[in-house]
Design an enzyme around this catalytic site. Sequence first.
Site, short mmCIF file in Angstrom:
data_model
loop_
_atom_site.label_atom_id
_atom_site.label_comp_id
_atom_site.label_asym_id
_atom_site.label_seq_id
_atom_site.Cartn_x
_atom_site.Cartn_y
_atom_site.Cartn_z
N LYS A 133 8.81 51.91 -57.46
CA LYS A 133 8.77 52.08 -56.00
C LYS A 133 7.35 52.29 -55.50
O LYS A 133 7.07 52.06 -54.33
CB LYS A 133 9.69 53.23 -55.59
CG LYS A 133 11.16 52.87 -55.78
CD LYS A 133 12.12 53.84 -55.13
CE LYS A 133 13.54 53.31 -55.18
NZ LYS A 133 14.09 53.28 -56.56
C1 LIG Z 1 15.18 52.34 -57.00
C2 LIG Z 1 15.26 52.08 -58.46
C3 LIG Z 1 16.03 51.00 -58.99
C4 LIG Z 1 16.87 50.09 -58.12
O1 LIG Z 1 16.09 49.28 -57.30
P1 LIG Z 1 16.74 48.56 -56.02
O2 LIG Z 1 15.61 47.89 -55.33
O3 LIG Z 1 17.34 49.68 -55.21
O4 LIG Z 1 17.76 47.60 -56.50
C5 LIG Z 1 15.99 50.80 -60.36
N1 LIG Z 1 15.28 51.61 -61.19
C6 LIG Z 1 14.56 52.65 -60.73
C7 LIG Z 1 13.82 53.51 -61.70
C8 LIG Z 1 14.51 52.93 -59.36
O5 LIG Z 1 13.79 53.98 -58.91
#
Ligand SMILES: *Cc1c(COP(=O)(O)O)cnc(C)c1O
Length: 462
Positions: A112
């Site tokens: 993120k």
């Molecule tokens: C947010 C997240 C996901 C999922 O990603 P999306 O874009 O919501 O599909 C997967 N793994 C981790 C570690 C995350 O923080």
Amino acid sequence: MRYISTRGKAPELSFEEAMLTGLARDGGLYVPATVPVMSRGDIAALAGLPYEEIAFRVMRPFVEGSFTDQEFADIIARAYDGFGHDARAPLVQLGPNHFLLELFHGPTLAFKDFAMQLIGQLFQSALAKRGERVTIVGATSGDTGSAAIEAFRGLEAVDVFIMYPHGRVSDVQRRQMTTPDESNVHALAVHGDFDDCQARLKDMFNDFEFRDRVNLAGVNSINWGRVLAQVVYYFSAATALGAPHRSVSFTVPTGNFGDIFAGYIARQMGLPIDRLVIATNQNDILHRTLQTGAYSTRGVTPSISPSMDIQVSSNFERVLFDAYGRDGNAVAQVMDELKNSGEFTISQGAINMLRETFQSGRASEQETMATIKDMLARTGEVLCPHSAVAVKVAEEHLGDEPMITLATAHPAKFPAAVEEACGIHPPLPARMGDLFARKERFTEVDNHLAALTKLISDRISS
Ligand SMILES: *Cc1c(COP(=O)(O)O)cnc(C)c1O
């Protein structure tokens, strides 16, 4: 570049406006009116370039009209400066034709950061030009909040308030939110659970007097700016492995569908992606939807990959919009149905499109743990549980072309599950080693709208 709503009734906006707005006023999500296509030659020229240069070339057409070239290049440089790896998104080989794309070298050790760090700089630059300030409020069960705080700390045009459930986030997650000492960062420990935090956030956005007075903004996963930032690493990884001269496939651990949707955009831009594989944990609504043709919510069962524990996948609406031939009315109708009954059946034409576009698989808790153990033995890689879900599903989809699996978090973010699976307690990277020595700062707040809005109002006026 203009942006339109998936429900067809909100005004068209520029990139900057769509980013600052977040959710469209008709309840829809903003998508580009047309997706720009890169030529084979332009894609071939990306191979071997620094990540920031690839980011500039891939994203430039999407922000047309909102930033000059120099402004945009500076924004990108600042966004990725704090990463702990020169390659930003390095590839590691897992097998003869299987590669891991490590997306966890940012400041909070999760993918993120790629989107949040960019969004932070984009907001700062856009707001400074307008002479405006915003108040960003978010609710988090852990990961999103720390990424947002890291992205906005110290930025002049922004105050950032993150609500998290008091006593219910991990020590690493809490400390990532409570140890930044900039005065524009406000960690709020709410006496309630994550659902309470989300409900209060929604209340704040519905309190129009408060919303307008503090210039409230959101940076949750439906923000188009976040999706756009994630398109870049599909290009960097694919060109490193031979695209456009050969095609590659991706497997993506999926929750709110933002990350895999970015891969879908990359493919529309001309990147030769053979297969895009959705990987889910035991909360497998997306996998079931592709199989059955019905999107049907059930309760969420907490898992060891908590960032994928969802039942309403917010960005899925963006691909539905395309699946329904960009018919905003049809999307509004199925979204209403979902809200009222918790499910909807996808039309035959739309489900055919989705099945041609994506493949999917799921991993149970046991399979996830076994994959962590097995990968350590076979390759020496220690995977986080989210990445392990994807590796398990990817191995069921290996083919002639390189498979690239997205590793979305550092194993040290989920030490208990990793240790239980493989016996290794993954250490934090050295640059974060003093996290447990830093001083914490947070404010406990009651789970009441009035208490929260008063606290936020007082803080931003002081
Ligand atoms: C947010 C997240 C996901 C999922 O990603 P999306 O874009 O919501 O599909 C997967 N793994 C981790 C570690 C995350 O923080």
